[in-house]
Write a protein that holds these residues in place. Structure first.
Motif, PDB file in Angstrom:
ATOM      1  N   LEU A  61     -11.244   3.327  -2.480  1.00  0.00           N
ATOM      2  CA  LEU A  61     -12.101   4.497  -2.614  1.00  0.00           C
ATOM      3  C   LEU A  61     -12.385   5.021  -1.211  1.00  0.00           C
ATOM      4  CD1 LEU A  61     -14.596   3.023  -5.248  1.00  0.00           C
ATOM      5  CD2 LEU A  61     -12.253   3.864  -5.566  1.00  0.00           C
ATOM      6  N   GLU A  62     -11.940   6.247  -0.938  1.00  0.00           N
ATOM      7  CA  GLU A  62     -11.988   6.755   0.439  1.00  0.00           C
ATOM      8  C   GLU A  62     -12.662   8.119   0.536  1.00  0.00           C
ATOM      9  OE1 GLU A  62      -8.525   5.753   2.878  1.00  0.00           O
ATOM     10  OE2 GLU A  62      -7.490   5.205   1.025  1.00  0.00           O
ATOM     11  N   THR A  63     -13.234   8.557  -0.576  1.00  0.00           N
ATOM     12  CA  THR A  63     -13.944   9.838  -0.592  1.00  0.00           C
ATOM     13  C   THR A  63     -15.272   9.662  -1.308  1.00  0.00           C
ATOM     14  OG1 THR A  63     -12.997  10.542  -2.712  1.00  0.00           O
ATOM     15  CG2 THR A  63     -11.754  11.094  -0.713  1.00  0.00           C
ATOM     16  N   ALA A  64     -16.173  10.623  -1.102  1.00  0.00           N
ATOM     17  CA  ALA A  64     -17.458  10.579  -1.785  1.00  0.00           C
ATOM     18  C   ALA A  64     -17.269  10.591  -3.292  1.00  0.00           C
ATOM     19  CB  ALA A  64     -18.314  11.768  -1.339  1.00  0.00           C
ATOM     20  N   LEU A  65     -16.310  11.380  -3.792  1.00  0.00           N
ATOM     21  CA  LEU A  65     -16.067  11.446  -5.227  1.00  0.00           C
ATOM     22  C   LEU A  65     -15.581  10.106  -5.763  1.00  0.00           C
ATOM     23  CD1 LEU A  65     -15.998  13.096  -7.804  1.00  0.00           C
ATOM     24  CD2 LEU A  65     -13.696  13.888  -7.166  1.00  0.00           C
ATOM     25  N   GLY A  92       1.480  -6.870  -5.960  1.00  0.00           N
ATOM     26  CA  GLY A  92       0.507  -5.873  -6.369  1.00  0.00           C
ATOM     27  C   GLY A  92       0.703  -4.562  -5.636  1.00  0.00           C
ATOM     28  N   VAL A  93       0.022  -3.523  -6.105  1.00  0.00           N
ATOM     29  CA  VAL A  93       0.095  -2.226  -5.445  1.00  0.00           C
ATOM     30  C   VAL A  93      -1.313  -1.825  -5.007  1.00  0.00           C
ATOM     31  CG1 VAL A  93      -0.053  -0.954  -7.633  1.00  0.00           C
ATOM     32  CG2 VAL A  93       0.866   0.182  -5.617  1.00  0.00           C
ATOM     33  N   ARG A  94      -1.413  -1.385  -3.773  1.00  0.00           N
ATOM     34  CA  ARG A  94      -2.685  -0.983  -3.167  1.00  0.00           C
ATOM     35  C   ARG A  94      -2.660   0.527  -3.065  1.00  0.00           C
ATOM     36  NH1 ARG A  94      -6.111  -4.442  -1.026  1.00  0.00           N
ATOM     37  NH2 ARG A  94      -7.656  -3.788   0.524  1.00  0.00           N
ATOM     38  N   VAL A  95      -3.624   1.184  -3.712  1.00  0.00           N
ATOM     39  CA  VAL A  95      -3.542   2.634  -3.895  1.00  0.00           C
ATOM     40  C   VAL A  95      -4.708   3.324  -3.192  1.00  0.00           C
ATOM     41  CG1 VAL A  95      -3.234   4.476  -5.566  1.00  0.00           C
ATOM     42  CG2 VAL A  95      -2.556   2.140  -6.165  1.00  0.00           C
ATOM     43  N   PRO A  96      -4.436   4.145  -2.184  1.00  0.00           N
ATOM     44  CA  PRO A  96      -5.516   4.822  -1.454  1.00  0.00           C
ATOM     45  C   PRO A  96      -6.007   6.082  -2.162  1.00  0.00           C
ATOM     46  CG  PRO A  96      -3.402   5.351  -0.469  1.00  0.00           C
ATOM     47  CD  PRO A  96      -3.124   4.380  -1.589  1.00  0.00           C
ATOM     48  N   LYS A  97      -7.225   6.476  -1.796  1.00  0.00           N
ATOM     49  CA  LYS A  97      -7.805   7.762  -2.199  1.00  0.00           C
ATOM     50  C   LYS A  97      -7.806   7.972  -3.711  1.00  0.00           C
ATOM     51  CE  LYS A  97      -6.794  10.053   2.186  1.00  0.00           C
ATOM     52  NZ  LYS A  97      -6.215   8.884   2.883  1.00  0.00           N
ATOM     53  N   ARG A 107       0.858  -1.192   0.000  1.00  0.00           N
ATOM     54  CA  ARG A 107       0.000   0.000   0.000  1.00  0.00           C
ATOM     55  C   ARG A 107       0.888   1.234   0.000  1.00  0.00           C
ATOM     56  NH1 ARG A 107      -4.746   1.517   4.325  1.00  0.00           N
ATOM     57  NH2 ARG A 107      -2.991   1.634   5.773  1.00  0.00           N
ATOM     58  N   VAL A 108       0.773   2.043  -1.042  1.00  0.00           N
ATOM     59  CA  VAL A 108       1.582   3.242  -1.185  1.00  0.00           C
ATOM     60  C   VAL A 108       0.853   4.438  -0.604  1.00  0.00           C
ATOM     61  CG1 VAL A 108       2.717   2.342  -3.256  1.00  0.00           C
ATOM     62  CG2 VAL A 108       0.635   3.726  -3.497  1.00  0.00           C
ATOM     63  N   ASN A 109       1.573   5.532  -0.447  1.00  0.00           N
ATOM     64  CA  ASN A 109       0.956   6.792  -0.049  1.00  0.00           C
ATOM     65  C   ASN A 109       0.238   7.397  -1.250  1.00  0.00           C
ATOM     66  OD1 ASN A 109       1.974   7.547   2.872  1.00  0.00           O
ATOM     67  ND2 ASN A 109       3.722   6.641   1.799  1.00  0.00           N
ATOM     68  N   HIS A 110      -0.845   8.135  -1.002  1.00  0.00           N
ATOM     69  CA  HIS A 110      -1.674   8.604  -2.104  1.00  0.00           C
ATOM     70  C   HIS A 110      -1.013   9.744  -2.864  1.00  0.00           C
ATOM     71  CE1 HIS A 110      -3.253  12.332  -0.218  1.00  0.00           C
ATOM     72  NE2 HIS A 110      -3.194  11.666   0.909  1.00  0.00           N
ATOM     73  N   ALA A 111      -1.596  10.046  -4.014  1.00  0.00           N
ATOM     74  CA  ALA A 111      -0.964  10.952  -4.968  1.00  0.00           C
ATOM     75  C   ALA A 111      -0.780  12.369  -4.443  1.00  0.00           C
ATOM     76  CB  ALA A 111      -1.781  10.987  -6.259  1.00  0.00           C
ATOM     77  N   GLY A 112      -1.517  12.754  -3.424  1.00  0.00           N
ATOM     78  CA  GLY A 112      -1.386  14.103  -2.892  1.00  0.00           C
ATOM     79  C   GLY A 112      -0.289  14.264  -1.858  1.00  0.00           C
ATOM     80  N   THR A 113       0.509  13.230  -1.636  1.00  0.00           N
ATOM     81  CA  THR A 113       1.566  13.288  -0.631  1.00  0.00           C
ATOM     82  C   THR A 113       2.934  13.415  -1.297  1.00  0.00           C
ATOM     83  OG1 THR A 113       1.985  10.901  -0.573  1.00  0.00           O
ATOM     84  CG2 THR A 113       0.184  11.745   0.810  1.00  0.00           C
ATOM     85  N   PRO A 114       3.940  13.874  -0.541  1.00  0.00           N
ATOM     86  CA  PRO A 114       5.288  13.995  -1.115  1.00  0.00           C
ATOM     87  C   PRO A 114       6.006  12.654  -1.273  1.00  0.00           C
ATOM     88  CG  PRO A 114       5.280  14.696   1.185  1.00  0.00           C
ATOM     89  CD  PRO A 114       3.849  14.468   0.808  1.00  0.00           C
ATOM     90  N   TRP A 115       5.383  11.570  -0.815  1.00  0.00           N
ATOM     91  CA  TRP A 115       6.051  10.261  -0.867  1.00  0.00           C
ATOM     92  C   TRP A 115       5.568   9.385  -2.013  1.00  0.00           C
ATOM     93  CZ3 TRP A 115       3.202  11.507   3.770  1.00  0.00           C
ATOM     94  CH2 TRP A 115       3.969  12.194   4.708  1.00  0.00           C
ATOM     95  N   HIS A 116       4.515   9.807  -2.703  1.00  0.00           N
ATOM     96  CA  HIS A 116       3.858   8.942  -3.677  1.00  0.00           C
ATOM     97  C   HIS A 116       4.788   8.512  -4.811  1.00  0.00           C
ATOM     98  CE1 HIS A 116       0.541   7.316  -6.065  1.00  0.00           C
ATOM     99  NE2 HIS A 116       0.948   8.045  -7.092  1.00  0.00           N
ATOM    100  N   ALA A 117       5.466   9.441  -5.421  1.00  0.00           N
ATOM    101  CA  ALA A 117       6.316   9.107  -6.570  1.00  0.00           C
ATOM    102  C   ALA A 117       7.430   8.147  -6.175  1.00  0.00           C
ATOM    103  CB  ALA A 117       6.897  10.382  -7.183  1.00  0.00           C
ATOM    104  N   ALA A 118       8.049   8.394  -5.035  1.00  0.00           N
ATOM    105  CA  ALA A 118       9.120   7.500  -4.585  1.00  0.00           C
ATOM    106  C   ALA A 118       8.570   6.116  -4.241  1.00  0.00           C
ATOM    107  CB  ALA A 118       9.826   8.107  -3.373  1.00  0.00           C
ATOM    108  N   ASP A 119       7.363   6.063  -3.706  1.00  0.00           N
ATOM    109  CA  ASP A 119       6.741   4.772  -3.415  1.00  0.00           C
ATOM    110  C   ASP A 119       6.544   3.973  -4.701  1.00  0.00           C
ATOM    111  OD1 ASP A 119       6.605   5.483  -0.759  1.00  0.00           O
ATOM    112  OD2 ASP A 119       4.430   5.737  -0.711  1.00  0.00           O
ATOM    113  N   LEU A 120       6.018   4.628  -5.746  1.00  0.00           N
ATOM    114  CA  LEU A 120       5.790   3.925  -7.008  1.00  0.00           C
ATOM    115  C   LEU A 120       7.106   3.442  -7.599  1.00  0.00           C
ATOM    116  CD1 LEU A 120       3.038   6.000  -8.861  1.00  0.00           C
ATOM    117  CD2 LEU A 120       2.775   4.101  -7.244  1.00  0.00           C
ATOM    118  N   ALA A 121       8.145   4.260  -7.508  1.00  0.00           N
ATOM    119  CA  ALA A 121       9.452   3.858  -8.034  1.00  0.00           C
ATOM    120  C   ALA A 121       9.985   2.633  -7.294  1.00  0.00           C
ATOM    121  CB  ALA A 121      10.437   5.019  -7.927  1.00  0.00           C
TER     122      ALA A 121
END
Length: 299
Positions: A136-140, A108-113, A84-98
């Protein structure tokens, strides 16, 4: 689909989170009997420990046994593994994906929000060929559930992140999540994905509450649940197991179909006079597969 084929394509029943900054716990998690181990870079890891946790991934997962579907006939099989990686709005997301991109393809990769189809396609491009498990963690995110589920062939599952969703919806109990839960079940199945797993039950010592919540989730169409402690696994497995009466009824249906085929007749009737249709037969096979999975790995 035969019962054995159904069992082989079923998603994990028990999914156990383990923090990535605690590599000493990973071995225990892999040996816990969970069907999947979720190595967490997100909520379970403090901001100051994110870099160290990411650095542990290659080391701790290099020694993990291959998942059962990969290792069949080729050595010792272990649980499936997701990060489970940090979500795209965090400063850690890109490094997590790498970091995930350097792991074996079966991880597999588990992706929040997750909220947009473009985000899913970007993930697929960054991690080609790797299974994407969307939370899925938001109404949107809930509103867009089907669009997200069908945004890429790499999407392997949908799930809810209920702690954040409760906050976004401003609801205090499970009643307020009923519509969102039904929505994600329908979206997953409409997209041809497995039934989603339920979110973690955070009251670790309340096993009765966990069991009741699992039964309610099963009635809505969920299959399995994430856990935050190994002590929860047996309760989750038992709660999703079909009752013996359901299993026996399913066996009767499958036997009746086999007998009718042997007799060369297209009409299938149970002893109580119930006429069977294709949907009832498929449900019976699913019930038997579910019972086999719920019996545990040793079954």
């Amino acid at each position: 689909m035969t019962t054995s084929a159904a069992a082989s394509t079923m998603p994990p029943l028990t999914l156990l989170y383990v923090p990535a900054d605690r590599p000493d716990r990973l071995g225990k998690a892999l040996a816990s009997g969970a069907d999947a181990v979720l190595v967490d870079l997100e909520d379970a890891v403090a901001p100051a420990a994110k870099d160290a946790a990411r650095g542990h991934l290659a080391t701790v997962l290099a020694d993990a046994p291959a998942p059962a579907h990969v290792a069949a006939g080729a050595g010792v099989a272990g649980p499936a593994v997701q990060v489970r990686v940090n979500h795209a709005g965090t400063p850690w997301h890109a490094a997590d994906l790498a970091a995930v991109a350097e792991l074996p393809a079966a991880v597999g990769v588990r992706v929040p929000k997750v909220e947009s189809a473009d985000q899913v396609r970007d993930l697929a491009a960054a991690l080609p060929g790797r299974a994407l498990h969307l939370l899925l963690e938001t109404a949107l995110g809930v509103e867009r559930a089907f669009d997200l589920a069908t945004a890429s062939p790499q999407v392997a599952s949908l799930g809810l992140g209920e702690a954040d969703l409760r906050s976004d919806l401003r609801v205090d109990d499970e009643t307020g999540l009923a519509w969102a839960r039904g929505r994600v079940v329908v979206a997953a199945r409409a997209a041809g994905l497995p039934a989603p797993a339920m979110s973690a039950w955070t009251h670790v010592r309340d096993l009765d509450g966990l069991a009741a919540s699992c039964r309610a989730g099963r009635a809505l169409g969920f299959w399995g649940r994430t856990a935050i402690h190994p002590a929860q696994l047996a309760t989750i497995r038992a709660a999703f197991a079909p009752a013996e009466a359901e299993v026996e009824r399913a066996r009767e249906v499958v036997r009746a179909v086999a007998d009718a085929a042997a007799a060369g007749t297209g009409t299938v009737v149970l002893a109580d006079g119930t006429f069977l249709d294709v949907a009832m037969v498929e449900r019976a096979r699913w019930t038997l597969a579910l019972a086999g999975r719920a019996a545990g790995p040793e079954a």
